[in-house]
Design an enzyme around this catalytic site. Structure first.
Site, PDB file in Angstrom:
ATOM      1  N   LYS A  22       1.418  -1.310  -0.129  1.00 32.63           N
ATOM      2  CA  LYS A  22      -0.090   0.095   0.046  1.00 32.63           C
ATOM      3  C   LYS A  22       0.855   1.401   0.117  1.00 32.63           C
ATOM      4  O   LYS A  22       0.560   2.375  -1.095  1.00 32.63           O
ATOM      5  CB  LYS A  22      -0.746   0.211   1.307  1.00 32.63           C
ATOM      6  CG  LYS A  22      -1.667   1.654   1.339  1.00 32.63           C
ATOM      7  CD  LYS A  22      -2.027   1.974   2.786  1.00 32.63           C
ATOM      8  CE  LYS A  22      -1.691   1.567   3.770  1.00 32.63           C
ATOM      9  NZ  LYS A  22      -1.323   3.417   4.189  1.00 32.63           N
ATOM     10  N   ASN A  23       1.747   1.309   0.571  1.00 31.98           N
ATOM     11  CA  ASN A  23       3.123   2.772   1.663  1.00 31.98           C
ATOM     12  C   ASN A  23       3.748   2.644   0.074  1.00 31.98           C
ATOM     13  O   ASN A  23       3.702   3.985   0.184  1.00 31.98           O
ATOM     14  CB  ASN A  23       3.421   2.862   2.134  1.00 31.98           C
ATOM     15  CG  ASN A  23       2.492   2.637   3.812  1.00 31.98           C
ATOM     16  OD1 ASN A  23       1.373   3.072   3.016  1.00 31.98           O
ATOM     17  ND2 ASN A  23       2.823   1.884   5.457  1.00 31.98           N
ATOM     18  N   ARG A  92      -3.389  10.543   3.852  1.00 29.56           N
ATOM     19  CA  ARG A  92      -2.738  11.186   3.472  1.00 29.56           C
ATOM     20  C   ARG A  92      -1.509  11.486   2.849  1.00 29.56           C
ATOM     21  O   ARG A  92      -1.102  12.378   2.099  1.00 29.56           O
ATOM     22  CB  ARG A  92      -1.245  11.066   4.811  1.00 29.56           C
ATOM     23  CG  ARG A  92      -0.317  11.246   4.933  1.00 29.56           C
ATOM     24  CD  ARG A  92       0.503  10.833   6.231  1.00 29.56           C
ATOM     25  NE  ARG A  92       1.589  11.852   6.345  1.00 29.56           N
ATOM     26  CZ  ARG A  92       1.592  12.673   6.543  1.00 29.56           C
ATOM     27  NH1 ARG A  92       0.465  13.463   7.132  1.00 29.56           N
ATOM     28  NH2 ARG A  92       2.475  13.148   7.141  1.00 29.56           N
ATOM     29  N   CYS A 116      -4.985   8.743   8.752  1.00 31.74           N
ATOM     30  CA  CYS A 116      -5.158   8.544  10.084  1.00 31.74           C
ATOM     31  C   CYS A 116      -5.098   8.824  11.522  1.00 31.74           C
ATOM     32  O   CYS A 116      -4.440   9.517  11.319  1.00 31.74           O
ATOM     33  CB  CYS A 116      -4.382   6.552  10.567  1.00 31.74           C
ATOM     34  SG  CYS A 116      -5.345   5.418   8.864  1.00 31.74           S
ATOM     35  N   ARG A 121       1.143  14.314  13.095  1.00 29.62           N
ATOM     36  CA  ARG A 121       1.244  13.778  11.620  1.00 29.62           C
ATOM     37  C   ARG A 121       1.667  15.349  10.594  1.00 29.62           C
ATOM     38  O   ARG A 121       1.048  15.674   9.727  1.00 29.62           O
ATOM     39  CB  ARG A 121       0.301  12.912  10.825  1.00 29.62           C
ATOM     40  CG  ARG A 121       0.152  12.295  11.204  1.00 29.62           C
ATOM     41  CD  ARG A 121      -0.739  11.535  10.787  1.00 29.62           C
ATOM     42  NE  ARG A 121       0.524  10.159   9.786  1.00 29.62           N
ATOM     43  CZ  ARG A 121      -0.097   8.721   8.950  1.00 29.62           C
ATOM     44  NH1 ARG A 121      -0.958   8.711   8.565  1.00 29.62           N
ATOM     45  NH2 ARG A 121       1.090   8.532   8.268  1.00 29.62           N
ATOM     46  N   ASP A 124       5.518  19.608   8.455  1.00 29.16           N
ATOM     47  CA  ASP A 124       7.250  20.875   7.903  1.00 29.16           C
ATOM     48  C   ASP A 124       7.990  20.158   7.264  1.00 29.16           C
ATOM     49  O   ASP A 124       8.167  21.281   6.697  1.00 29.16           O
ATOM     50  CB  ASP A 124       6.921  21.030   9.490  1.00 29.16           C
ATOM     51  CG  ASP A 124       6.831  20.645  10.378  1.00 29.16           C
ATOM     52  OD1 ASP A 124       6.979  18.788  10.716  1.00 29.16           O
ATOM     53  OD2 ASP A 124       8.568  20.144  10.920  1.00 29.16           O
ATOM     54  N   GLN A 125       8.238  19.276   7.290  1.00 27.02           N
ATOM     55  CA  GLN A 125       9.754  18.893   6.299  1.00 27.02           C
ATOM     56  C   GLN A 125       9.304  18.301   4.757  1.00 27.02           C
ATOM     57  O   GLN A 125      10.172  18.485   4.640  1.00 27.02           O
ATOM     58  CB  GLN A 125       9.857  16.821   6.964  1.00 27.02           C
ATOM     59  CG  GLN A 125      10.322  17.059   8.617  1.00 27.02           C
ATOM     60  CD  GLN A 125      11.785  17.967   9.067  1.00 27.02           C
ATOM     61  OE1 GLN A 125      12.486  18.152   8.672  1.00 27.02           O
ATOM     62  NE2 GLN A 125      11.496  19.495  10.124  1.00 27.02           N
ATOM     63  N   ASP A 304       4.228   0.519  12.275  1.00 25.59           N
ATOM     64  CA  ASP A 304       2.664   0.088  11.451  1.00 25.59           C
ATOM     65  C   ASP A 304       2.485  -1.770  12.123  1.00 25.59           C
ATOM     66  O   ASP A 304       1.859  -1.934  11.832  1.00 25.59           O
ATOM     67  CB  ASP A 304       2.496  -0.093  10.350  1.00 25.59           C
ATOM     68  CG  ASP A 304       3.274   1.158   9.822  1.00 25.59           C
ATOM     69  OD1 ASP A 304       3.462   1.584   8.457  1.00 25.59           O
ATOM     70  OD2 ASP A 304       2.538   2.293  10.430  1.00 25.59           O
ATOM     71  N   ARG A 396      -8.913  -0.378   3.917  1.00 22.91           N
ATOM     72  CA  ARG A 396      -7.904   0.987   3.191  1.00 22.91           C
ATOM     73  C   ARG A 396      -6.585  -0.029   2.508  1.00 22.91           C
ATOM     74  O   ARG A 396      -6.015   0.045   1.746  1.00 22.91           O
ATOM     75  CB  ARG A 396      -7.651   1.721   4.396  1.00 22.91           C
ATOM     76  CG  ARG A 396      -8.739   3.236   4.277  1.00 22.91           C
ATOM     77  CD  ARG A 396      -8.377   4.084   4.360  1.00 22.91           C
ATOM     78  NE  ARG A 396      -6.936   4.429   4.179  1.00 22.91           N
ATOM     79  CZ  ARG A 396      -6.385   5.521   4.904  1.00 22.91           C
ATOM     80  NH1 ARG A 396      -6.196   5.519   5.998  1.00 22.91           N
ATOM     81  NH2 ARG A 396      -4.751   5.825   4.537  1.00 22.91           N
TER      82      ARG A 396
HETATM   83  C1  EPZ Z   1       4.523   6.821   6.192  1.00 25.00           C
HETATM   84  O1  EPZ Z   1       3.471   7.816   7.064  1.00 25.00           O
HETATM   85  C2  EPZ Z   1       3.417   6.122   5.811  1.00 25.00           C
HETATM   86  N1  EPZ Z   1       2.486   6.064   5.032  1.00 25.00           N
HETATM   87  C3  EPZ Z   1       3.335   5.532   7.255  1.00 25.00           C
HETATM   88  O2  EPZ Z   1       2.051   4.364   7.519  1.00 25.00           O
HETATM   89  C4  EPZ Z   1       4.494   4.799   8.484  1.00 25.00           C
HETATM   90  O3  EPZ Z   1       3.565   4.712   9.768  1.00 25.00           O
HETATM   91  C5  EPZ Z   1       5.143   5.950   8.435  1.00 25.00           C
HETATM   92  O4  EPZ Z   1       5.858   6.187   7.123  1.00 25.00           O
HETATM   93  C6  EPZ Z   1       6.258   5.600   9.117  1.00 25.00           C
HETATM   94  O5  EPZ Z   1       7.028   4.697   8.235  1.00 25.00           O
HETATM   95  C7  EPZ Z   1       2.031   5.803   3.554  1.00 25.00           C
HETATM   96  O6  EPZ Z   1       3.894   5.474   3.466  1.00 25.00           O
HETATM   97  C8  EPZ Z   1       1.339   6.526   3.125  1.00 25.00           C
HETATM   98  P1  EPZ Z   1       6.614  10.910   8.083  1.00 25.00           P
HETATM   99  P2  EPZ Z   1       4.652   9.072   6.655  1.00 25.00           P
HETATM  100  O7  EPZ Z   1       6.651  11.387   7.665  1.00 25.00           O
HETATM  101  O8  EPZ Z   1       5.569   9.427   5.500  1.00 25.00           O
HETATM  102  C9  EPZ Z   1       6.717  13.244  11.972  1.00 25.00           C
HETATM  103  C10 EPZ Z   1       0.393   2.827   7.996  1.00 25.00           C
HETATM  104  O9  EPZ Z   1      -0.603   2.353   8.717  1.00 25.00           O
HETATM  105  N2  EPZ Z   1       6.425  14.284  10.927  1.00 25.00           N
HETATM  106  O10 EPZ Z   1       7.529   9.017   8.118  1.00 25.00           O
HETATM  107  O11 EPZ Z   1       3.596   9.774   6.992  1.00 25.00           O
HETATM  108  C11 EPZ Z   1       5.724  13.001  12.665  1.00 25.00           C
HETATM  109  O12 EPZ Z   1       5.253  12.831  14.237  1.00 25.00           O
HETATM  110  C12 EPZ Z   1       0.909   4.181   7.920  1.00 25.00           C
HETATM  111  O13 EPZ Z   1       0.195   2.104   6.519  1.00 25.00           O
HETATM  112  C13 EPZ Z   1       6.668  15.577  11.581  1.00 25.00           C
HETATM  113  O14 EPZ Z   1       6.819  16.098  12.529  1.00 25.00           O
HETATM  114  O15 EPZ Z   1       5.611   9.241   8.080  1.00 25.00           O
HETATM  115  C14 EPZ Z   1       5.414  12.476  11.948  1.00 25.00           C
HETATM  116  O16 EPZ Z   1       4.118  10.852  12.336  1.00 25.00           O
HETATM  117  C15 EPZ Z   1       0.309   4.843   9.079  1.00 25.00           C
HETATM  118  N3  EPZ Z   1       6.949  16.218  10.535  1.00 25.00           N
HETATM  119  C16 EPZ Z   1       5.784  10.390  11.776  1.00 25.00           C
HETATM  120  O17 EPZ Z   1       7.118  11.433  11.955  1.00 25.00           O
HETATM  121  C17 EPZ Z   1       7.277  15.741   8.922  1.00 25.00           C
HETATM  122  O18 EPZ Z   1       6.652  16.813   8.333  1.00 25.00           O
HETATM  123  C18 EPZ Z   1       6.196   9.737  11.037  1.00 25.00           C
HETATM  124  O19 EPZ Z   1       6.192  10.676   9.712  1.00 25.00           O
HETATM  125  C19 EPZ Z   1       6.422  14.438   9.010  1.00 25.00           C
HETATM  126  C20 EPZ Z   1       7.261  13.701   9.703  1.00 25.00           C
END
Ligand code: EPZ
Length: 417
Positions: A22-23, A92, A116, A121, A124-125, A304, A396
């Site tokens: 999915k991801n 997302r 979710c 989430r 900013d990055q 996850d 999903r």
């Molecule tokens: C991806 O989300 C996955 N989703 C998530 O899977 C997964 O949990 C996550 O990566 C971590 O492995 C998809 O790929 C669609 P992140 P993403 O940017 O890209 C902080 C599932 O169940 N953060 O690494 O959103 C914030 O706390 C889903 O399949 C910032 O502060 O993950 C965030 O929660 C859930 N600023 C955490 O890092 C930012 O700009 C992880 O974010 C970005 C992130």
């Protein structure tokens, strides 16, 4: 309302085949827009997230042909118009469209992404990456207006190894002038999958899968073929099912190294796991030992799989400790597990799981995707019937979950109540 009804305690045996990730899919489908001719993406799972993204592509004017396990996209007729909020709010990953429309047209207007409710989430990055490449980001109520007269390669330092920010920066950098270096990049396999797709189109990306990714911008990107990697979270979820109620259950069509940390932890508990080149065989094992788990970015223990593995921890003799370091609100499954008979305490970012406890079926709610997966696993194990409401999030992320589990002996069905 649709619910999932599971009669627990049945042994699962045979083979379950893992679908495409999915991801990965939710990044590859928007990335197709970057190509100047038709692309084919194989092994795309049939889940509501990929349907939602195909709907957005169609709305933008791309020609989309969906077959059972693949999608053919002709992006040449795309027009850059604002995606309606009800579409982009569904998931997302819709923010990947922000990156590709910015890269292709130099301008994008888009609503804040959905996803979710497991934490704030922020993105900013991602915005930091866009700005580093020369974009100007404006926020107007709940939408972004982003302009980039010209995109120029830059050194992007991520404050944390964000998966989304790494992919979004890569998606824009492939069309920026000159070289971009992403430092502190996330290393998830899905990032490598996207980089491979872009390189198949003619991009020049090196270092994907490491914390430093280099991208040399190119003028054009050609249509090509790519394949979605197996879903490592679906893989892990069904390996856990095997450890709970399996008898020589084979989880097939996987990349074992993508679930290495889970397998190591299960071996530490005493689970019998046999690892093949592209499969794992696992059986229910009595007298499991408690462990300590801390979620981290890849290759650490996947956040996850935190909620799914919690069910297995309830079967360990003694106290297991699990620390969630990625999200601030990813324990919504715990109260429902306790209603089923587990004994779990939430202590800040940690949960203390006191096992071994027997679980009994009852009515529970899938508060988010992986909480729903956790409750499906608990239902497979529990005595009696478990009814799961709000099953949208589960559908999903798990292709044909009812058919796949039924095929290996589970009694699970979707009911209208
Ligand atoms: C991806 O989300 C996955 N989703 C998530 O899977 C997964 O949990 C996550 O990566 C971590 O492995 C998809 O790929 C669609 P992140 P993403 O940017 O890209 C902080 C599932 O169940 N953060 O690494 O959103 C914030 O706390 C889903 O399949 C910032 O502060 O993950 C965030 O929660 C859930 N600023 C955490 O890092 C930012 O700009 C992880 O974010 C970005 C992130």
């Amino acid at each position: 309302m649709k619910v999932l009804e599971i009669s627990g305690g049945r042994t699962l045996e045979g083979t379950i085949r893992i679908s495409g990730s999915k991801n990965s899919s939710v990044a590859l489908i928007p990335a197709a827009i970057l190509a100047d001719s038709e692309v084919t993406i194989c092994n795309v799972p049939e889940i509501t997230d990929t349907d939602a993204l195909a709907e957005i592509l169609d709305y933008l004017g791309a020609k989309v042909k969906r077959a059972s396990e693949s999608i053919v996209i002709d992006p040449t007729t795309i027009i850059n118009k604002e995606i309606p909020e009800e579409m982009s709010k569904k998931l997302r990953a819709s923010y990947y469209f922000m990156a590709v429309l910015l890269a292709k047209f130099g301008h994008v207007e888009m609503y804040f992404p959905g996803g979710c409710s497991i934490g704030a989430r922020p993105i900013d990055q991602t915005l930091k990456g866009f700005e580093a490449l020369g974009a100007v980001v404006k926020e107007e109520e709940n939408r972004y207006i982003i302009d980039a007269k010209n995109l120029v390669g830059a050194h992007v330092y991520l404050d944390m190894p964000s998966v989304g920010a790494t992919i979004n920066t890569m998606l824009v950098a492939v069309k920026a002038k000159g070289e971009t270096v992403i430092e502190n990049a996330a290393k998830e396999p899905e990032i490598v999958n996207v980089a491979t797709f872009l390189n198949n189109m003619g991009a020049k990306i090196t270092g994907a899968g490491t914390s430093e990714i280099r991208i040399r911008g190119v003028e054009t990107l050609e249509g090509c073929y790519t394949e979605v990697i197996p879903d490592r979270i679906e893989t892990g979820t069904y390996i856990i099912a095997g450890a709970l109620v399996g008898k020589e259950l084979k989880i097939d069509n996987i990349i074992p190294e993508h679930v290495e940390m889970l397998i190591l932890k299960m071996k530490e508990m005493g689970v019998q796991v046999e690892v093949g080149p592209d499969y794992v065989t696992v059986s229910k094992t009595d007298s499991l030992k408690p462990v300590r788990i801390k979620t981290q970015g890849y290759p650490g223990f996947a956040t996850d799989l935190q909620q799914p593995v919690t069910v297995l921890l309830t079967q360990c003799e003694g106290e297991s400790i699990l620390e969630e370091t990625v999200y601030e609100n990813r324990f919504k499954n715990v109260p429902y597990l306790n209603e089923m008979g587990s004994n779990i305490e939430i202590v800040g970012k940690k949960i203390k799981v006191h096992g071994k406890t027997d679980l009994k079926g009852t009515q529970v709610e899938a508060t988010d995707l992986r909480a729903g997966a956790c409750l499906v696993l608990a239902g497979l194990l529990a005595e009696g019937t478990t009814t799961i409401t709000n099953i949208g999030p589960v559908l999903r992320g798990y292709e044909h979950i009812v058919e796949k589990l039924t095929e290996i002996g589970a009694k699970i069905e979707i009911k209208e109540v």
